[in-house]
Scaffold this active site. Structure first.
Site, PDB file in Angstrom:
ATOM      1  N   LEU A  36       0.860  -1.183   0.000  1.00  0.00           N
ATOM      2  CA  LEU A  36       0.000   0.000   0.000  1.00  0.00           C
ATOM      3  C   LEU A  36       0.896   1.232   0.000  1.00  0.00           C
ATOM      4  O   LEU A  36       1.839   1.318   0.791  1.00  0.00           O
ATOM      5  CB  LEU A  36      -0.899   0.030   1.241  1.00  0.00           C
ATOM      6  CG  LEU A  36      -2.268  -0.641   1.180  1.00  0.00           C
ATOM      7  CD1 LEU A  36      -2.974  -0.484   2.520  1.00  0.00           C
ATOM      8  CD2 LEU A  36      -3.132  -0.075   0.068  1.00  0.00           C
ATOM      9  N   ASP A  37       0.601   2.188  -0.865  1.00  0.00           N
ATOM     10  CA  ASP A  37       1.375   3.427  -0.910  1.00  0.00           C
ATOM     11  C   ASP A  37       1.220   4.206   0.395  1.00  0.00           C
ATOM     12  O   ASP A  37       0.208   4.061   1.106  1.00  0.00           O
ATOM     13  CB  ASP A  37       0.907   4.305  -2.077  1.00  0.00           C
ATOM     14  CG  ASP A  37       1.233   3.697  -3.431  1.00  0.00           C
ATOM     15  OD1 ASP A  37       2.249   2.982  -3.532  1.00  0.00           O
ATOM     16  OD2 ASP A  37       0.465   3.936  -4.383  1.00  0.00           O
ATOM     17  N   PRO A  38       2.178   5.076   0.721  1.00  0.00           N
ATOM     18  CA  PRO A  38       2.079   5.864   1.959  1.00  0.00           C
ATOM     19  C   PRO A  38       0.783   6.675   2.074  1.00  0.00           C
ATOM     20  O   PRO A  38       0.254   6.832   3.172  1.00  0.00           O
ATOM     21  CB  PRO A  38       3.306   6.782   1.885  1.00  0.00           C
ATOM     22  CG  PRO A  38       4.295   6.009   1.079  1.00  0.00           C
ATOM     23  CD  PRO A  38       3.482   5.281   0.053  1.00  0.00           C
TER      24      PRO A  38
END
Length: 310
Positions: A36-38
């Site tokens: 998951l991206d930040p």
């Protein structure tokens, strides 16, 4: 050893979550089944200790998302990290037009990953090249988009719902539900709220970019919440603070494949790496007395061991 779904907060990388889980669980053996991206939040599935053997078999699980796509503004990262790179005045599109565009993205697709991604070409990570001011020629990759449901078109991301509750058909806007934290908006741009179910390797940032192009202009992903990974719904995920005590679920329950109940002879042959005869077709979990024996592939004539458990 457990498989645990954790609710990743805004601003942390998936690697940050893994590191915190290692400290909380007192082990170095922690992996996850899909980054998951930040700037994305939601369900991140962790495999702890011996369960790390399962990661490769769970990475292909379908994933569900709530996506806020802002139109008329593009960014280098394709999300709200910014900065704004291209801004074009646009009016909110008609819902019928958006639904027709979304329908064109269903099924098997070729998708170009974002420049700011971990894709590796010639030993170089795309994001490292992008941060240095360069750009890689990233080939399109095969992905599958199972469903895209438009939940609404709004004047800006600020006007779009961010409070939801889970239901039989997925998470839906609900004023008394759970409020999700989104990144700070980059401006007031017409915004689509889309519920998406996609296969492994699909970038929602790339989908946002491509939906914008199909609607005639730039776009970026203004917010993203992952609401499901395989069998794990976000409603069942634990918080970061609960990681140390979380019981999770055992390996067998985490594997979503048809099950074959073995006898002692079949279990022994599989653990020895043999190919016993069987009419089973496709990937199966083999158990003996409720315990995990092997993960196998069947061709209708025999079973081939993919991984065996002692």
């Amino acid at each position: 050893m457990p498989v645990i779904a954790v609710d990743k907060p805004l601003g942390l990388t998936s690697h940050d979550v893994v590191n915190r889980a290692r400290r909380a669980r007192g082990t170095k053996r922690v992996g996850h089944t899909g980054t998951l991206d930040p700037l994305a939040t939601g369900a991140l599935v962790l495999c702890v200790d011996d369960s790390t053997k399962l990661v490769q078999f769970m990475e292909a699980d379908a994933k569900d998302y709530l996506a806020w796509i802002s139109l008329g503004a593009g960014t280098p990262t394709l999300d709200a990290e910014g900065p704004l790179a291209e801004v074009v005045p646009v009016s909110p599109p008609r819902e019928e037009e958006v639904r027709a565009v979304l329908a064109g993205f269903l099924g098997p697709q070729l998708q170009v990953p974002p420049q700011y991604s971990a894709v590796q070409i010639g030993g170089r990570r795309a994001y490292a090249v992008a941060r240095a001011g360069g750009e890689l020629d990233l080939p399109a990759r095969d992905v599958v988009i199972h469903s895209l449901e438009l939940l609404g078109v709004y004047g800006s991301v600020r006007e779009a719902p961010r409070t939801f509750s889970p239901g039989a058909g997925g998470w839906r806007p609900d004023p008394i539900g759970r409020t999700f934290t989104l990144p700070g908006p980059l401006g007031d741009f017409p915004t689509l709220l889309v519920r998406a179910s996609v296969g492994s390797g699909t970038y929602l940032r790339s989908l946002a970019r491509d939906v914008g192009v199909a609607l005639g202009g730039p776009a970026h992903l203004a917010g993203l919440v992952r609401t499901r990974v395989g069998r794990y719904d976000l409603a069942e995920a634990v918080s970061m603070e609960q990681l140390a005590e979380a019981s999770g679920i055992p390996d067998l329950a985490a594997l979503h494949f048809p099950r074959i109940e073995a006898d002692e002879r079949l279990a022994r042959e599989l653990r020895q790496g043999k190919r016993p005869r069987s009419g089973a077709v496709g990937r199966h979990v083999v158990t003996l007395g409720g315990e995990l024996v092997a993960l196998v592939d069947g061709d209708g004539e025999a079973l081939r061991v993919v991984r065996a458990w002692a």
